[in-house]
Motif scaffolding. Structure first.
Motif, PDB file in Angstrom:
ATOM      1  N   CYS A  70     -52.968  82.336  42.581  1.00 45.24           N
ATOM      2  CA  CYS A  70     -53.160  81.512  41.372  1.00 45.24           C
ATOM      3  C   CYS A  70     -54.542  80.875  41.362  1.00 45.24           C
ATOM      4  N   PHE A  71     -55.006  80.393  42.513  1.00 44.83           N
ATOM      5  CA  PHE A  71     -56.334  79.784  42.599  1.00 44.83           C
ATOM      6  C   PHE A  71     -57.421  80.801  42.256  1.00 44.83           C
ATOM      7  N   LEU A  72     -57.313  82.006  42.814  1.00 49.60           N
ATOM      8  CA  LEU A  72     -58.318  83.030  42.542  1.00 49.60           C
ATOM      9  C   LEU A  72     -58.325  83.458  41.078  1.00 49.60           C
ATOM     10  N   VAL A  73     -57.146  83.595  40.487  1.00 46.35           N
ATOM     11  CA  VAL A  73     -57.066  83.987  39.075  1.00 46.35           C
ATOM     12  C   VAL A  73     -57.651  82.894  38.185  1.00 46.35           C
ATOM     13  N   LEU A  74     -57.286  81.638  38.441  1.00 45.93           N
ATOM     14  CA  LEU A  74     -57.824  80.539  37.629  1.00 45.93           C
ATOM     15  C   LEU A  74     -59.327  80.369  37.821  1.00 45.93           C
ATOM     16  N   PHE A  75     -59.806  80.563  39.059  1.00 40.82           N
ATOM     17  CA  PHE A  75     -61.241  80.476  39.316  1.00 40.82           C
ATOM     18  C   PHE A  75     -61.986  81.580  38.562  1.00 40.82           C
ATOM     19  N   ALA A  76     -61.439  82.805  38.575  1.00 38.00           N
ATOM     20  CA  ALA A  76     -62.075  83.920  37.869  1.00 38.00           C
ATOM     21  C   ALA A  76     -62.076  83.672  36.364  1.00 38.00           C
ATOM     22  N   LEU A  77     -61.004  83.134  35.831  1.00 36.70           N
ATOM     23  CA  LEU A  77     -60.950  82.836  34.388  1.00 36.70           C
ATOM     24  C   LEU A  77     -61.945  81.747  34.016  1.00 36.70           C
ATOM     25  N   ALA A  78     -62.093  80.723  34.859  1.00 35.10           N
ATOM     26  CA  ALA A  78     -63.041  79.644  34.576  1.00 35.10           C
ATOM     27  C   ALA A  78     -64.473  80.164  34.603  1.00 35.10           C
ATOM     28  N   GLU A  79     -64.796  81.017  35.576  1.00 31.15           N
ATOM     29  CA  GLU A  79     -66.148  81.579  35.647  1.00 31.15           C
ATOM     30  C   GLU A  79     -66.416  82.517  34.473  1.00 31.15           C
ATOM     31  N   LEU A  80     -65.423  83.303  34.088  1.00 32.94           N
ATOM     32  CA  LEU A  80     -65.576  84.195  32.928  1.00 32.94           C
ATOM     33  C   LEU A  80     -65.783  83.390  31.656  1.00 32.94           C
ATOM     34  N   PHE A  81     -65.044  82.303  31.503  1.00 31.51           N
ATOM     35  CA  PHE A  81     -65.192  81.452  30.325  1.00 31.51           C
ATOM     36  C   PHE A  81     -66.590  80.837  30.269  1.00 31.51           C
ATOM     37  N   ASP A  82     -67.098  80.374  31.413  1.00 33.20           N
ATOM     38  CA  ASP A  82     -68.463  79.827  31.451  1.00 33.20           C
ATOM     39  C   ASP A  82     -69.499  80.890  31.092  1.00 33.20           C
TER      40      ASP A  82
END
Length: 91
Positions: free
Chosen positions: A7-19
């Protein structure tokens, strides 16, 4: 523990993609063409389907069919006597 890490890796990847997507800019004509493409793609079956159905309706118009009463499997049949023949035979 694996679920938390996933979950941490998926949320981190989504946050970086959004940025990254916030910094990504396209010119206005690209947005207009993209919107037109999405409109055509989402209504493709309605547009193309209407051409085929209109052509088939014009090519073979359906005749209205009357509702015929259904016949029962046990039909009643009998011979009707002709009264004129019976009168001539008895004379």
């Amino acid at each position: 523990m694996r679920v938390w890490l996933a979950c941490f890796l998926v949320l981190f990847a989504l946050a970086e993609l959004f940025d990254w997507l916030q910094e990504f800019n396209l010119p206005l004509p690209i947005y207009i063409l993209g919107g037109a493409f999405l409109a055509v793609a989402s209504n493709y079956d309605k547009i193309i389907g209407s051409y085929f159905t209109d052509a088939t309706i014009d090519a073979s118009p359906k005749q209205p069919q009357l509702d015929l009463p259904t016949q029962s499997p046990h039909s009643i049949s009998f011979t009707i006597a002709n009264p004129v023949k019976d009168a001539q035979e008895s004379e």
